[in-house]
Design a protein around this motif. Structure first.
Motif, mmCIF file in Angstrom:
data_model
loop_
_atom_site.group_PDB
_atom_site.id
_atom_site.type_symbol
_atom_site.label_atom_id
_atom_site.label_comp_id
_atom_site.label_asym_id
_atom_site.label_seq_id
_atom_site.Cartn_x
_atom_site.Cartn_y
_atom_site.Cartn_z
ATOM 1 N N MET A 143 0.859 -1.175 0.000
ATOM 2 C CA MET A 143 0.000 0.000 0.000
ATOM 3 C C MET A 143 0.894 1.224 0.000
ATOM 4 O O MET A 143 1.920 1.251 0.679
ATOM 5 N N TYR A 144 0.502 2.200 -0.769
ATOM 6 C CA TYR A 144 1.292 3.425 -0.838
ATOM 7 C C TYR A 144 0.477 4.569 -0.278
ATOM 8 O O TYR A 144 -0.647 4.811 -0.713
ATOM 9 N N ILE A 145 1.044 5.245 0.681
ATOM 10 C CA ILE A 145 0.335 6.337 1.338
ATOM 11 C C ILE A 145 1.125 7.616 1.106
ATOM 12 O O ILE A 145 2.330 7.653 1.355
ATOM 13 N N SER A 146 0.451 8.625 0.606
ATOM 14 C CA SER A 146 1.171 9.868 0.347
ATOM 15 C C SER A 146 0.442 11.031 0.994
ATOM 16 O O SER A 146 -0.728 10.937 1.353
ATOM 17 N N GLY A 147 1.137 12.115 1.113
ATOM 18 C CA GLY A 147 0.532 13.305 1.686
ATOM 19 C C GLY A 147 1.602 14.265 2.138
ATOM 20 O O GLY A 147 2.720 13.854 2.430
ATOM 21 N N VAL A 148 1.277 15.530 2.180
ATOM 22 C CA VAL A 148 2.265 16.527 2.581
ATOM 23 C C VAL A 148 2.610 16.318 4.056
ATOM 24 O O VAL A 148 1.858 15.682 4.784
ATOM 25 N N PRO A 149 3.753 16.842 4.486
ATOM 26 C CA PRO A 149 4.150 16.622 5.875
ATOM 27 C C PRO A 149 3.115 17.155 6.852
ATOM 28 O O PRO A 149 2.448 18.159 6.578
ATOM 29 N N GLY A 150 2.994 16.490 7.962
ATOM 30 C CA GLY A 150 2.114 16.962 9.018
ATOM 31 C C GLY A 150 0.648 16.697 8.776
ATOM 32 O O GLY A 150 -0.196 17.396 9.314
ATOM 33 N N THR A 151 0.338 15.678 7.988
ATOM 34 C CA THR A 151 -1.070 15.372 7.782
ATOM 35 C C THR A 151 -1.471 14.080 8.485
ATOM 36 O O THR A 151 -2.526 13.538 8.243
ATOM 37 N N GLY A 152 -0.574 13.569 9.294
ATOM 38 C CA GLY A 152 -0.963 12.441 10.137
ATOM 39 C C GLY A 152 -0.836 11.089 9.482
ATOM 40 O O GLY A 152 -1.534 10.163 9.873
ATOM 41 N N LYS A 153 0.021 10.961 8.503
ATOM 42 C CA LYS A 153 0.177 9.658 7.838
ATOM 43 C C LYS A 153 0.737 8.622 8.806
ATOM 44 O O LYS A 153 0.141 7.563 9.026
ATOM 45 N N THR A 154 1.883 8.958 9.350
ATOM 46 C CA THR A 154 2.542 7.995 10.225
ATOM 47 C C THR A 154 1.698 7.724 11.465
ATOM 48 O O THR A 154 1.573 6.587 11.899
ATOM 49 N N ALA A 155 1.110 8.778 11.984
ATOM 50 C CA ALA A 155 0.292 8.611 13.184
ATOM 51 C C ALA A 155 -0.869 7.665 12.911
ATOM 52 O O ALA A 155 -1.189 6.792 13.721
ATOM 53 N N THR A 156 -1.501 7.826 11.749
ATOM 54 C CA THR A 156 -2.631 6.974 11.422
ATOM 55 C C THR A 156 -2.203 5.519 11.303
ATOM 56 O O THR A 156 -2.863 4.619 11.828
ATOM 57 N N LYS A 192 11.265 19.763 3.159
ATOM 58 C CA LYS A 192 9.942 20.065 3.695
ATOM 59 C C LYS A 192 9.564 19.189 4.874
ATOM 60 O O LYS A 192 8.911 19.639 5.802
ATOM 61 N N ARG A 193 10.020 17.922 4.847
ATOM 62 C CA ARG A 193 9.658 17.083 5.991
ATOM 63 C C ARG A 193 10.472 17.445 7.228
ATOM 64 O O ARG A 193 10.019 17.277 8.348
ATOM 65 N N VAL A 194 11.680 17.963 6.988
ATOM 66 C CA VAL A 194 12.477 18.428 8.122
ATOM 67 C C VAL A 194 11.853 19.707 8.667
ATOM 68 O O VAL A 194 11.733 19.902 9.867
ATOM 69 N N LYS A 195 11.431 20.546 7.732
ATOM 70 C CA LYS A 195 10.825 21.820 8.095
ATOM 71 C C LYS A 195 9.554 21.606 8.912
ATOM 72 O O LYS A 195 9.313 22.303 9.884
ATOM 73 N N SER A 196 8.804 20.634 8.490
ATOM 74 C CA SER A 196 7.551 20.374 9.190
ATOM 75 C C SER A 196 7.801 19.952 10.627
ATOM 76 O O SER A 196 6.993 20.216 11.505
ATOM 77 N N ARG A 197 8.904 19.297 10.851
ATOM 78 C CA ARG A 197 9.201 18.820 12.200
ATOM 79 C C ARG A 197 9.848 19.902 13.068
ATOM 80 O O ARG A 197 9.919 19.758 14.283
ATOM 81 N N PHE A 198 10.323 20.938 12.421
ATOM 82 C CA PHE A 198 10.902 22.037 13.192
ATOM 83 C C PHE A 198 9.770 22.897 13.750
ATOM 84 O O PHE A 198 8.761 23.108 13.092
ATOM 85 N N SER A 199 9.953 23.375 14.942
ATOM 86 C CA SER A 199 8.834 24.038 15.615
ATOM 87 C C SER A 199 8.632 25.471 15.152
ATOM 88 O O SER A 199 7.704 26.131 15.581
ATOM 89 N N HIS A 200 9.485 25.972 14.296
ATOM 90 C CA HIS A 200 9.334 27.317 13.739
ATOM 91 C C HIS A 200 9.450 28.416 14.766
ATOM 92 O O HIS A 200 8.893 29.490 14.625
ATOM 93 N N ARG A 201 10.170 28.151 15.789
ATOM 94 C CA ARG A 201 10.501 29.227 16.699
ATOM 95 C C ARG A 201 11.781 29.850 16.194
ATOM 96 O O ARG A 201 12.763 29.148 15.995
ATOM 97 N N GLN A 202 11.736 31.134 16.016
ATOM 98 C CA GLN A 202 12.960 31.804 15.601
ATOM 99 C C GLN A 202 13.179 32.996 16.500
ATOM 100 O O GLN A 202 12.244 33.691 16.851
#
Lengths: 862, 391
Positions: free
Chosen positions: A532-545, B159-169
């Protein structure tokens, strides 16, 4: 063969009996006894250290046989904490078919072989132990009793080291005697539980060859000192260097006729005990086997025959055996260390002999007898004498096993050092050998260590294994003081808002959750594999789900709604190199360590071969795009394995880009990936709002408007839930900071949130320009002027400089020198307000703005 | 703000990440050091915290960085004699070590990444990803503090690194005005009260007070301030001035400062030109004229030589007619001084005479240098002002 009926899903409970003894060095508890309780069966089976046990394996008919060496608890293992260390025995059917002819006879039904193979993993889970069994060691010419009294009794005659069958050494015999005396408390045949555990005996032979070779060389080394005493034996030694060639055999026999032979082998009696536990006479059936075998066998025989004659050699022998037996009994590493020096003490016997000419003479006087015998009727005499010595050795062992031997050991310690140096000096005559031996001598402590590792409990592999608890301990030292609990409402809220806080449920991802759950569940139930391939922009809860799905599935599996499965997770970002993924998977699957290529082979073997019983595996691959390689072999393998029915592998892959399969994968890879895809859409503002309210369910810290505001703000930008939570967290801080005045309500309001949002999203360029020095500002202005003049977005430094000078003149600033201006320029460049070439170009340096011109103008206006 | 943040990590075990951005010399490191020092004074924190300092200039790749982290976390002794194997092993080892802990039990670790932008250039940004990932999950509490002078640092992050950074500057700018600058100047120069020689301290401080009120000093400082608000450059200036203080010349004067400022703001190239021979000056002038005529097109030695010949023929009495090899030597010397530079795309096999060159001096620089040049023949000076003067 005994048949152990298969009973599926019989629950057995394992528990320790007796008090644990803490091993200081390895930091785990060792136990003496373990009890196994069957479900629905009230009898308990007690298994003690030193007994022979049956261990469940791939083949239900023939469970593995092993001797229990140690029981201990190991926290580092994932599957089971109760571990056991064993010495394996091997059945004839487990010997590779290509090697079976080496035995040279038909094996008896109940015959097993001492598995003398150091590379074999001997650390197993204690919960795989089924029952104990009786194993009887037989002498070389004892016939295996045909009228079997008990099907549970197995017989050991030979040892098998992946290459040759050898007779058992006397020490091993001595060992066998002991556990037989202490009869097992309970003997009840138990059904074998069919649960696939990696077959421990099937480790490949790469290591083994090396090890065996090294052992050969050690044994060679041990032989050498004898030649120093009697130069006549030199020829022999050379022959001993190539024991494989057929000519050896003849010459060996010839040399056997030489007068010096007994003396040589006298010494060897002493040494052979060290070198390998196999020098024992063998049954006639083996005489026709391989020449190598014969050569070994013969020396063993001559040696033993000499031992019968020679009284001198026996004290030596005593000591070795004495020191060995206690070492074997307690499988402690500390013991092993003490063993090493005493071992060295043995070889010290050589120089001491050199110093005593009269003793040599004495032996020479004795010599004639033995060779006469051997030359005339070699076969019979040999057999006879071997029987004699065998009995004698056994007697000695029995006797010595009881007596304390600590005294002798300590006496020998100083001698060890002398012996090492002494033998090194004296071993110059034969060039080939001296080379070999000296290298051996230089490594002497370690080589003797190695040879000691041949004893059941301590293969080199195992010395790594005990290290696992040590390896697992790398841990940030724990804090001295407990973390403070959150005091105020705001702190509580902040805690809940932290990304790491695991929410009870995942709101707004119910649909995706259901899809993934159904997918994995169906595959598990069908016992098939899939991708299964799951995609999505970062921070959309993929891994969490996916984690949530796995958690639910594991719960279901525990409740017996689903077949049990193994869950493995790898993250592409946490690997240094795509091929490392194999290593990680293998390690998590079986606990083995291997190189990337080797691990790939092992995994392929594991997934592609049919096994009778196997639980499914769920593999989660996060950040898939990083596993991309030029050949795409990693991706190919990952998606290829599930397509095999036997693999029962479900692969869930996660990546950011939706079109990854099309973009970077070759056709054959993407076709294997299949069409099961899912994309996680960025959260909408209402979803984000729901997430926040869900997290802050019981904490009243935020105004509703404020939550809505932040949800809308983030949704408009990225839909990244992490960002959303971070903003809220920052807002609580601001609120806390401003709420130090007592009159404020302590609620996060819209103003606080706006402040936080501003902080996070505001562009820093404008403030940076505003705060730069006068010259920097005028330089930026000069750049703008130059751009306007030329109409291009790029200018050389020289052009800007002329503009800059003109500007400075207009504004009444002092004339800026070239160097100063250059410094200003590079300063702006380091802040990335400007994009500049490396300064090597000097005047012709090209300069561009990294900010929009409007921004610069806006910033400079004030 | 920073102290608050660190305190929370230390006391509550909350993971955080923050970036401190500011131009060079704006006191980023000073800030973090100060914050840590203050933090260490709180007793419950100081015995509780682990620090890891990394510098992007030293740890040029993740492998070295990992080794350094293990060293600083004192995990080596845990590893014992185990030989540190591959990079992959290291990574998994460290991750395991950091994963082991959880919020309440394990000791918080503060990671300080100096030159943060350089870490972003590492392959795949593995280290950053993992650090931020740990700080975003329920593992060992981490505070990741990055120091950088690049304003566009966030764009460097994946972008995935950025997303994990808390954006406090935290932005640090030299936002002070000139009056504050003066105050700093005064504070920096004044001797503290603990200085052993009381009388001297008094007199010195009076002198400093006098200096700050002096007009010329103010002018110098204003000029320096215009160029650079950086405190470090102020220190440099003061250092130069203070070096002149001796026992016979116990107090700093305005003249000292002026001189120091002159040293600071000197044009290095003009200085080089002062040291050139007349022939070399002539060549530079010839090049300048060529630049004027052909509008910044590159020239070669032959063109310069011709131009020079023309001048010499007109004014044969004042300038000695050098032979061509001598002129060539002078030309090469100029190239060595990097006053002229070959154009990049020249092929190697062109003859030296025809290799295309560019002048790295500005017209104004040449003229300024000529005016100060000692014993410059008047003809040359005239020639420099106008290429047509020989007519």
């Amino acid at each position: 063969m005994a048949c152990y009926p298969t009973r599926l899903k019989t629950r057995q409970t394992y528990s320790w009996v007796g008090k644990p003894s803490l091993d200081q060095k390895l930091r785990y508890y060792t136990y003496k006894e373990m009890s196994v309780k069957m479900e629905g069966d009230l009898t308990e089976i007690h298994i003690q250290v030193g007994q022979f046990v049956l261990i469940e394996g791939d083949d239900d008919e023939n469970p593995y046989v092993a001797k229990l060496v140690e029981l201990f608890e190991d926290d580092s293992e994932l599957h089971s904490k109760k571990r056991a260390r064993v010495q394996w025995f091997i059945r004839f059917c487990e010997v590779p078919a290509s090697k079976r002819h080496l035995l040279g006879r038909e094996p008896a039904a109940q015959e097993i072989f001492w598995y003398d193979y150091p590379a074999c993993n001997s650390n197993i889970s204690a919960e795989t132990i089924i029952d104990h069994v009786q194993v009887v060691a037989l002498g070389p010419d004892e016939v295996i009793p045909v009228d079997v009294r008990n099907e549970e009794t197995l017989f050991v005659k030979l040892s098998w080291n992946e290459k040759t069958f050898r007779p058992l050494s006397p020490e091993l015999f001595a060992e066998f005697d002991r556990p037989q005396e202490s009869s097992p408390r309970c003997q009840k045949p138990v059904g074998a539980k069919t649960k696939g555990l990696g077959s421990p005996s099937s480790t490949t032979a790469e290591h083994a060859i090396k090890r065996i070779e090294s052992r050969h060389s050690t044994s060679k080394f041990r032989q050498t000192p004898s030649h120093l005493v009697t130069p006549k034996a030199k020829k022999r030694l050379e022959l001993g260097g190539f024991p494989r060639t057929p000519s050896t055999r003849i010459s060996q026999q010839n040399s056997g006729a030489l007068l010096d032979s007994p003396r040589r082998s006298k010494r060897k009696v002493a040494f052979s005990e060290i070198t390998s536990p196999t020098k024992r006479s063998q049954p006639d059936g083996l005489h026709t086997s391989s020449p190598a075998l014969k050569a070994l066998q013969k020396t063993g025989e001559i040696q033993s025959s000499c031992a019968a004659d020679d009284k001198k050699a026996s004290p030596n022998c005593h000591r070795i055996l004495r020191t060995r037996v206690p070492a074997l009994k307690t499988a402690e590493i500390s013991e092993e260390r003490r063993l090493t020096p005493t071992r060295g003490g043995e070889s010290s016997a050589v120089p001491s002999v050199v110093l005593k000419p009269d003793s040599i003479k004495k032996r020479e006087a004795e010599e004639p007898e033995a060779p006469e015998e051997t030359t005339s009727t070699p076969h019979r005499i040999r057999r006879k004498s071997s029987v004699l010595t065998l009995n004698r050795i056994r007697q000695q062992l029995r006797f010595l096993g009881n007596s304390k031997s600590d005294h002798e050991e300590e006496e020998f310690l100083p001698a060890a050092e002398i012996s090492d140096s002494g033998s090194e000096e004296e071993e110059t005559p034969t060039p080939t050998l001296s080379r070999r031996t000296s290298s051996q001598v230089s490594k002497d402590p370690c080589s003797s260590m190695k040879s000691s590792l041949q004893t059941p409990s301590k293969t080199p592999k195992k010395t790594l294994k005990p290290a696992t608890p040590r390896h697992a301990t790398p841990q940030i030292r724990s804090r001295n003081q407990a973390a403070q609990e959150p005091a105020s409402m705001l702190e509580e809220a902040r805690l809940r808002l932290h990304v790491s806080a695991v929410p009870e449920s995942l709101p707004c991802r119910e649909q995706e959750f259901q899809n993934i759950y159904n997918f994995v569940e169906s595959k598990l139930l069908d016992r098939t594999g899939g991708c299964m391939y799951i995609s999505g922009v970062p921070g959309t809860g993929k891994t969490a789900t996916v984690h949530e799905v796995i958690r639910c599935l594991q719960q279901a599996a525990q409740a017996n709604d689903l077949p049990p499965f193994q869950y493995i997770e790898v993250n592409g970002m946490k690997l240094t190199e795509p091929h490392q993924v194999y290593v990680q998977i293998l390690q998590k699957l079986t606990g083995q360590k291997a190189t990337a290529n080797h691990a790939a082979e092992l995994l392929a073997k594991r997934f592609l071969t049919r096994r009778s019983s196997q639980e499914s595996t769920v593999l989660l691959v996060d950040e898939l795009d990083l596993l991309w390689t030029q050949k795409q072999d990693v991706l190919y393998n990952l998606f290829d394995w599930p397509t095999h029915r036997e693999a029962r592998l479900v692969v869930l892959t996660i990546a950011n880009t939706m079109d990854l399969p099309e973009r970077i994968m070759m056709n054959r890879v993407s076709s294997r990936l299949g069409l099961t895809r899912m994309s996680f859409q960025p959260y909408t503002h209402s979803q984000l709002q729901q997430i926040l309210t869900c997290r802050l369910k019981h904490v009243k810290a935020f105004e509703d408007d404020a939550i809505q505001l932040v949800a809308r703000k983030v949704a408009a930008l990225s839909g990244d839930a992490r960002r959303c939570l971070d903003i809220c967290r920052r807002a609580t801080e601001i609120c806390e900071f401003s709420c130090q005045k007592p009159d404020s309500p302590g609620l996060v309001t819209v103003t606080h949130l706006l402040q936080a949002v501003d902080e996070m999203f505001s562009s820093s360029y404008i403030t940076a320009i505003k705060n730069s020095s006068v010259l920097e500002q005028s330089f930026l202005r000069a750049i703008l002027a130059e751009f306007r003049r030329s109409g291009l977005e790029e200018a050389t430094f020289q052009q800007v400089y002329t503009q800059h000078v003109a500007l400075c003149r207009m504004e009444g600033l002092p004339y800026p020198t070239m160097s100063e201006t250059m410094a200003v320029c590079s300063h702006l460049g380091s802040c990335r307000l400007l994009l500049v070439e490396p300064s090597r170009n000097d005047l012709l340096l090209r300069v561009r703005l990294n900010v929009s011109q409007d921004d610069v103008l806006y910033a400079l206006r004030e | 703000h920073l102290i608050e943040l660190l305190k929370r990590t230390a006391i509550h075990g909350e993971s955080n990440s923050v970036l401190i951005i500011g131009p060079r010399g704006s006191g980023k490191t000073t800030l973090i050091n100060h914050a840590l020092k203050e933090l260490m004074e709180v007793e419950e924190v100081s015995e509780n915290i682990l620090q890891v300092h990394l510098n992007g200039l030293l740890q040029i790749n993740d492998k070295i960085a990992l080794k350094e982290i293990t060293r600083q976390l004192n995990l080596e002794n845990v590893v014992g004699d185990k030989v540190f194997g591959s990079f992959a092993e290291n990574l998994s080892f460290l991750l395991e070590a950091l994963k082991k802990g959880d919020r309440s039990s394990s000791c918080p670790v503060i990671f300080i990444l100096d030159e943060f932008d350089l870490f972003a250039h590492h392959k795949n940004q593995t280290l950053l990803y993992n650090l931020f990932d740990i700080s975003q999950s329920a593992q060992t509490p981490l505070a990741v503090i990055g120091l950088t002078c690049r304003l566009d640092i966030l764009e460097l992050l994946e972008k995935r690194v950025k997303s994990r950074f808390s954006h406090r500057q935290i932005h640090l700018m030299n936002s002070f005005g000139f009056p504050q600058y003066l105050k700093i100047f005064k504070e920096q120069l004044s001797l503290p009260a603990e200085f052993p020689d009381k009388i001297f301290t008094e007199r010195w401080n009076e002198n400093v007070q006098g200096l700050t009120e002096d007009r010329s000093v103010r002018e110098v400082l204003q000029k320096h301030f215009n160029v650079n608000k950086n405190l470090r450059s102020l220190h440099m200036l003061l250092m130069l001035a203070l070096n002149r203080v001796t026992s016979s010349h116990p107090f700093m004067t305005a003249a000292d400062l002026m001189e120091a400022n002159q040293l600071c703001s000197m044009d290095s190239k003009a200085n080089i030109v002062h040291g050139l021979s007349v022939l070399e000056i002539c060549l530079i002038i010839a090049m300048k004229h060529l630049n004027d005529i052909y509008e910044e097109e590159p020239f070669n030695f032959q063109m310069v030589y011709n131009e020079f010949q023309k001048f010499v023929q007109r004014k044969a009495h004042s300038v000695y007619n050098f032979e061509k090899p001598v002129v060539m030597k002078a030309f090469e010397h100029l190239q060595q001084l990097e006053l002229i530079r070959p154009v990049e795309r020249t092929s190697v096999n062109t003859q030296r005479e025809y290799q295309l060159m560019k002048l790295l001096l500005d017209n104004t620089q040449i003229m300024n240098a000529l005016q100060k040049y000692p014993n410059c023949p008047t003809d040359v000076r005239q020639w420099a002002t106008s290429s047509l003067s020989w007519l």
